[in-house]
Design a protein around this motif. Sequence first.
Motif, mmCIF file in Angstrom:
data_model
loop_
_atom_site.group_PDB
_atom_site.id
_atom_site.type_symbol
_atom_site.label_atom_id
_atom_site.label_comp_id
_atom_site.label_asym_id
_atom_site.label_seq_id
_atom_site.Cartn_x
_atom_site.Cartn_y
_atom_site.Cartn_z
ATOM 1 N N ALA A 70 0.835 -1.210 0.000
ATOM 2 C CA ALA A 70 0.000 0.000 0.000
ATOM 3 C C ALA A 70 0.863 1.252 0.000
ATOM 4 O O ALA A 70 0.580 2.210 -0.731
ATOM 5 C CB ALA A 70 -0.930 -0.005 1.215
ATOM 6 N N ALA A 71 1.935 1.264 0.786
ATOM 7 C CA ALA A 71 2.819 2.430 0.844
ATOM 8 C C ALA A 71 3.519 2.640 -0.496
ATOM 9 O O ALA A 71 3.629 3.777 -0.970
ATOM 10 C CB ALA A 71 3.837 2.262 1.962
ATOM 11 N N ARG A 72 3.968 1.575 -1.105
ATOM 12 C CA ARG A 72 4.632 1.696 -2.406
ATOM 13 C C ARG A 72 3.655 2.176 -3.479
ATOM 14 O O ARG A 72 4.037 2.964 -4.350
ATOM 15 C CB ARG A 72 5.272 0.372 -2.806
ATOM 16 C CG ARG A 72 6.519 0.088 -2.002
ATOM 17 C CD ARG A 72 7.197 -1.178 -2.441
ATOM 18 N NE ARG A 72 8.502 -1.304 -1.802
ATOM 19 C CZ ARG A 72 9.152 -2.439 -1.687
ATOM 20 N NH1 ARG A 72 8.631 -3.560 -2.173
ATOM 21 N NH2 ARG A 72 10.329 -2.469 -1.102
ATOM 22 N N HIS A 73 2.431 1.714 -3.398
ATOM 23 C CA HIS A 73 1.412 2.177 -4.352
ATOM 24 C C HIS A 73 1.196 3.683 -4.199
ATOM 25 O O HIS A 73 1.149 4.417 -5.197
ATOM 26 C CB HIS A 73 0.108 1.409 -4.130
ATOM 27 C CG HIS A 73 -1.000 1.859 -5.014
ATOM 28 N ND1 HIS A 73 -1.023 1.598 -6.376
ATOM 29 C CD2 HIS A 73 -2.105 2.589 -4.759
ATOM 30 C CE1 HIS A 73 -2.107 2.139 -6.906
ATOM 31 N NE2 HIS A 73 -2.789 2.747 -5.944
ATOM 32 N N ARG A 74 1.059 4.157 -2.972
ATOM 33 C CA ARG A 74 0.865 5.585 -2.715
ATOM 34 C C ARG A 74 2.080 6.385 -3.202
ATOM 35 O O ARG A 74 1.923 7.473 -3.759
ATOM 36 C CB ARG A 74 0.607 5.832 -1.231
ATOM 37 C CG ARG A 74 -0.747 5.258 -0.780
ATOM 38 C CD ARG A 74 -1.001 5.459 0.698
ATOM 39 N NE ARG A 74 -0.940 6.856 1.079
ATOM 40 C CZ ARG A 74 -1.898 7.751 0.847
ATOM 41 N NH1 ARG A 74 -3.002 7.385 0.242
ATOM 42 N NH2 ARG A 74 -1.741 9.003 1.219
ATOM 43 N N ASN A 75 3.275 5.863 -2.988
ATOM 44 C CA ASN A 75 4.474 6.553 -3.479
ATOM 45 C C ASN A 75 4.449 6.659 -4.996
ATOM 46 O O ASN A 75 4.831 7.687 -5.558
ATOM 47 C CB ASN A 75 5.738 5.826 -3.030
ATOM 48 C CG ASN A 75 6.040 6.015 -1.572
ATOM 49 O OD1 ASN A 75 5.395 6.803 -0.891
ATOM 50 N ND2 ASN A 75 7.003 5.272 -1.074
ATOM 51 N N GLY A 76 4.000 5.609 -5.652
ATOM 52 C CA GLY A 76 3.900 5.629 -7.110
ATOM 53 C C GLY A 76 2.933 6.692 -7.594
ATOM 54 O O GLY A 76 3.209 7.399 -8.567
ATOM 55 N N ILE A 77 1.795 6.816 -6.913
ATOM 56 C CA ILE A 77 0.822 7.854 -7.276
ATOM 57 C C ILE A 77 1.455 9.231 -7.129
ATOM 58 O O ILE A 77 1.327 10.089 -8.010
ATOM 59 C CB ILE A 77 -0.452 7.741 -6.412
ATOM 60 C CG1 ILE A 77 -1.198 6.449 -6.736
ATOM 61 C CG2 ILE A 77 -1.361 8.949 -6.628
ATOM 62 C CD1 ILE A 77 -2.301 6.122 -5.746
ATOM 63 N N ALA A 78 2.155 9.454 -6.014
ATOM 64 C CA ALA A 78 2.801 10.753 -5.783
ATOM 65 C C ALA A 78 3.859 11.029 -6.848
ATOM 66 O O ALA A 78 3.928 12.137 -7.397
ATOM 67 C CB ALA A 78 3.411 10.804 -4.383
ATOM 68 N N LYS A 79 4.685 10.039 -7.158
ATOM 69 C CA LYS A 79 5.748 10.237 -8.143
ATOM 70 C C LYS A 79 5.178 10.470 -9.541
ATOM 71 O O LYS A 79 5.714 11.282 -10.292
ATOM 72 C CB LYS A 79 6.729 9.066 -8.115
ATOM 73 C CG LYS A 79 7.560 9.065 -6.825
ATOM 74 C CD LYS A 79 8.619 8.029 -6.800
ATOM 75 C CE LYS A 79 9.918 8.432 -7.407
ATOM 76 N NZ LYS A 79 10.507 9.698 -7.061
ATOM 77 N N HIS A 80 4.087 9.776 -9.892
ATOM 78 C CA HIS A 80 3.428 10.048 -11.170
ATOM 79 C C HIS A 80 2.887 11.475 -11.183
ATOM 80 O O HIS A 80 3.012 12.189 -12.186
ATOM 81 C CB HIS A 80 2.298 9.047 -11.428
ATOM 82 C CG HIS A 80 2.755 7.787 -12.064
ATOM 83 N ND1 HIS A 80 3.213 6.715 -11.346
ATOM 84 C CD2 HIS A 80 2.820 7.431 -13.360
ATOM 85 C CE1 HIS A 80 3.552 5.757 -12.172
ATOM 86 N NE2 HIS A 80 3.334 6.151 -13.404
ATOM 87 N N GLY A 81 2.271 11.896 -10.086
ATOM 88 C CA GLY A 81 1.743 13.252 -10.005
ATOM 89 C C GLY A 81 2.814 14.309 -10.155
ATOM 90 O O GLY A 81 2.599 15.353 -10.778
ATOM 91 N N LEU A 82 3.985 14.034 -9.604
ATOM 92 C CA LEU A 82 5.104 14.970 -9.702
ATOM 93 C C LEU A 82 5.779 14.933 -11.075
ATOM 94 O O LEU A 82 6.612 15.780 -11.378
ATOM 95 C CB LEU A 82 6.144 14.653 -8.621
ATOM 96 C CG LEU A 82 5.728 14.988 -7.204
ATOM 97 C CD1 LEU A 82 6.652 14.314 -6.190
ATOM 98 C CD2 LEU A 82 5.725 16.508 -7.000
#
Length: 99
Positions: A56-68
């Motif tokens: 779950a944490a890695r998924h959230r990090n991926g969303i943030a990195k895609h957003g950035l």
Amino acid sequence: MSEPDEHFFVVDGRRWRRTDPALPEDVAAALRSHLGRGRNAVKQAKRSGDDDALAAARHRNGIAKHGLGERGPEWWERQEADRIADAERALAELDRTQP
């Protein structure tokens, strides 16, 4: 096309994509905040051996990195309005699902 150093930076010989410079600072700052919290969640999940929390944490990090703009389609190849809209959607998703 811009020079490669405008798109990437190097740390310890590894190349990393830069954050999209067109993002509004408040959106970029909020995404960076989610990313920092996500990185801490990854460390905690690894320490505790919680595979579900780690995923779950890695998924959230991926969303943030895609957003950035640090993952996914190269931001310099896309329209600015589309990039900003994607960042705002990523932030809204992270805000909605914040643990």
